[in-house]
Design an enzyme around this catalytic site. Structure first.
Site, PDB file in Angstrom:
ATOM      1  N   TYR A   2       4.161   6.237  10.088  1.00  0.00           N
ATOM      2  CA  TYR A   2       3.331   5.091   9.728  1.00  0.00           C
ATOM      3  C   TYR A   2       4.123   4.032   8.969  1.00  0.00           C
ATOM      4  O   TYR A   2       3.975   2.830   9.221  1.00  0.00           O
ATOM      5  CB  TYR A   2       2.130   5.557   8.895  1.00  0.00           C
ATOM      6  CG  TYR A   2       1.030   4.543   8.793  1.00  0.00           C
ATOM      7  CD1 TYR A   2       0.090   4.429   9.809  1.00  0.00           C
ATOM      8  CD2 TYR A   2       0.902   3.702   7.699  1.00  0.00           C
ATOM      9  CE1 TYR A   2      -0.934   3.486   9.749  1.00  0.00           C
ATOM     10  CE2 TYR A   2      -0.109   2.753   7.622  1.00  0.00           C
ATOM     11  CZ  TYR A   2      -1.025   2.656   8.643  1.00  0.00           C
ATOM     12  OH  TYR A   2      -2.025   1.725   8.580  1.00  0.00           O
ATOM     13  N   LYS A  31       1.499  -0.427  15.139  1.00  0.00           N
ATOM     14  CA  LYS A  31       2.889  -0.484  15.588  1.00  0.00           C
ATOM     15  C   LYS A  31       3.258  -1.731  16.384  1.00  0.00           C
ATOM     16  O   LYS A  31       4.446  -2.033  16.518  1.00  0.00           O
ATOM     17  CB  LYS A  31       3.203   0.747  16.464  1.00  0.00           C
ATOM     18  CG  LYS A  31       3.177   2.047  15.713  1.00  0.00           C
ATOM     19  CD  LYS A  31       4.328   2.158  14.742  1.00  0.00           C
ATOM     20  CE  LYS A  31       4.035   3.129  13.624  1.00  0.00           C
ATOM     21  NZ  LYS A  31       4.260   2.599  12.299  1.00  0.00           N
ATOM     22  N   PRO A  60      -3.817  -0.186  18.900  1.00  0.00           N
ATOM     23  CA  PRO A  60      -3.561  -0.651  17.530  1.00  0.00           C
ATOM     24  C   PRO A  60      -3.766   0.388  16.441  1.00  0.00           C
ATOM     25  O   PRO A  60      -3.483   0.104  15.270  1.00  0.00           O
ATOM     26  CB  PRO A  60      -4.546  -1.813  17.374  1.00  0.00           C
ATOM     27  CG  PRO A  60      -5.657  -1.505  18.332  1.00  0.00           C
ATOM     28  CD  PRO A  60      -5.000  -0.828  19.490  1.00  0.00           C
ATOM     29  N   HIS A 107       0.856  -1.192   0.000  1.00  0.00           N
ATOM     30  CA  HIS A 107       0.000   0.000   0.000  1.00  0.00           C
ATOM     31  C   HIS A 107       0.888   1.236   0.000  1.00  0.00           C
ATOM     32  O   HIS A 107       1.824   1.350   0.784  1.00  0.00           O
ATOM     33  CB  HIS A 107      -0.903   0.027   1.238  1.00  0.00           C
ATOM     34  CG  HIS A 107      -2.029  -0.952   1.172  1.00  0.00           C
ATOM     35  ND1 HIS A 107      -3.114  -0.864   2.009  1.00  0.00           N
ATOM     36  CD2 HIS A 107      -2.246  -2.024   0.378  1.00  0.00           C
ATOM     37  CE1 HIS A 107      -3.964  -1.851   1.736  1.00  0.00           C
ATOM     38  NE2 HIS A 107      -3.443  -2.571   0.751  1.00  0.00           N
ATOM     39  N   TYR A 120      -9.205   4.963   7.672  1.00  0.00           N
ATOM     40  CA  TYR A 120      -9.335   5.375   9.064  1.00  0.00           C
ATOM     41  C   TYR A 120     -10.413   6.454   9.127  1.00  0.00           C
ATOM     42  O   TYR A 120     -10.294   7.484   8.465  1.00  0.00           O
ATOM     43  CB  TYR A 120      -8.010   5.937   9.591  1.00  0.00           C
ATOM     44  CG  TYR A 120      -6.941   4.903   9.822  1.00  0.00           C
ATOM     45  CD1 TYR A 120      -6.715   4.390  11.108  1.00  0.00           C
ATOM     46  CD2 TYR A 120      -6.146   4.437   8.779  1.00  0.00           C
ATOM     47  CE1 TYR A 120      -5.724   3.453  11.334  1.00  0.00           C
ATOM     48  CE2 TYR A 120      -5.151   3.485   8.999  1.00  0.00           C
ATOM     49  CZ  TYR A 120      -4.946   3.002  10.279  1.00  0.00           C
ATOM     50  OH  TYR A 120      -3.967   2.069  10.497  1.00  0.00           O
TER      51      TYR A 120
END
Length: 391
Positions: free
Chosen positions: A384, A297, A293, A72, A201
């Protein structure tokens, strides 16, 4: 019995550490309380940072990850009914790969079995002693019911938050930092193709929602719920209805539904134990730290820990204790960065039932700034995709 390193726990941290040590000529034995099939099948995280992918590929365990993983180059941030893309690769030159933690565990278990590396399942009554000496001991009962004594040079606790390793450290040997959040995640695994090519998200007045995936045929989805929520109150129809409502945007979006294969509720917690070592007992992964979560990580921090620790233990086996002495400080720098990022993502995206109108306006302001500022988006993207392991 005698070995150089005893590893407690056959999750990704313990198995990867064992594999790395054996590749450098250091003996290790892995002890696991669960049976082989449970370890191979339990569903956990699914996002691999680029440093994790690079390490697994470098040591020869990336073939299936490269073949079946889903790279991604960005993710969607949704709020106010609008979709905003965080372009990970454009902003950082790096990416993430969606590949389930259980798939990494399968690859590691298979590698251990192919090479005949010591891996014991279904052990019980594990006890750690003599960690303040150069010859610590692990006592346990093996799968056949026989009591065993394993002498070693070092013990590594990779047995998670509820394992026996951390409580084996004497009172006063650790300092704890902890925060619990006033919400939890209801997670489902559904037999349906993902509804979007990337993760979504979502911040919504009714609560956070996340659209993820495990494969082209399996979707992973989450809903923010109360920590005391009764799972039986959430029928499949209710779950799909709530997901559709929270993930909706003003433009075109259709949530693909399908049979729900698994569902459960996970509380949200931040936790760090310092230092990550006492004598010859080292802690790695969830035994030392927990992150909510939201930042993806947890597993990646465990991988980073054992990359640093494997090198330290190899040096220790050669008579140089310096890297082992620096292990905790080296890892904690990355741990606290990940703790902050996970807290930031969690507080920015979730609806806090106790927040007043002022706090909600600040939260929306942060979301708008993150979506509109290249500098803010770059900071999110850099964290990220994963910072260097260090050490």
């Amino acid at each position: 019995m005698r070995t150089q390193v005893a590893v407690i726990g056959a999750g990704p941290a313990g198995l990867l550490l064992s594999y790395l040590l054996h590749s450098e000529g250091v003996e290790a034995v892995v002890l696991e309380a669960r049976d082989r099939e449970y370890v191979r099948q339990r569903v956990r995280a699914g996002v691999c940072e680029q440093p994790t992918v690079e390490l697994l590929t470098e040591i020869g365990l990336g073939d299936r990850l490269v073949r079946e993983g889903l790279p991604h180059e960005g993710f969607s941030l949704r709020f106010d009914g609008q979709d905003h893309r965080i372009a990970l690769t454009e902003l950082t030159g790096r990416s993430i790969t969606v590949y389930g933690q259980q798939e990494i565990v399968k690859d590691l278990v298979d590698a251990h079995e192919r090479q005949g590396l010591p891996l014991e399942f279904e052990v019980s009554d594990v006890a750690v002693s003599d960690v303040d000496t150069s010859r610590p001991v692990v006592r346990y009962v093996d799968a056949a019911g026989v009591s065993q004594v394993l002498e070693c040079d070092a013990i590594v606790g990779c047995d998670g938050f509820h394992g026996v390793s951390r409580p084996s450290i004497p009172d006063g040997g650790l300092q704890f930092f902890e925060r619990e959040y006033p919400f939890a995640w209801l997670g489902v695994l559904a037999q349906t193709p993902p509804s979007h090519e990337e993760l979504i998200y979502t911040h919504h007045p009714r609560g956070f929602a996340l659209h993820s995936m495990r494969s082209p045929e399996i979707t992973r989805l989450y809903l923010q719920v109360d920590p005391g929520e009764d799972l039986s109150a959430w029928s499949d129809d209710r779950i799909w209805s709530e997901l559709s409502l929270r993930l909706a945007v003003d433009g075109e979006f259709t949530l693909r539904e399908g049979p729900i294969l698994d569902k459960g509720i996970t509380p949200m917690r931040s936790f760090v134990a310092e230092p990550m070592r006492h004598g010859r007992l080292f802690l790695a992964g969830d035994a030392a730290h927990i992150v909510p979560p939201t930042g993806a990580k947890g597993m990646n921090l465990a991988v980073a820990d054992v990359r640093v620790l494997s090198r330290a233990l190899v040096s220790l086996a050669k008579g140089d204790p310096t890297p082992a002495d620096a292990y905790s400080d080296t890892c904690l720098r990355r741990v606290w960065r990940a703790e902050h990022f996970s807290w930031f993502m969690t507080t920015m995206l979730h609806t806090d039932p106790g927040a007043d109108a002022f706090a909600r306006r600040l939260q929306l302001s942060q979301l708008r700034y993150t979506a509109s500022s290249r500098a803010a988006a770059t900071s999110v993207a850099e964290n990220y995709v994963g910072l260097p392991f260090g050490g």
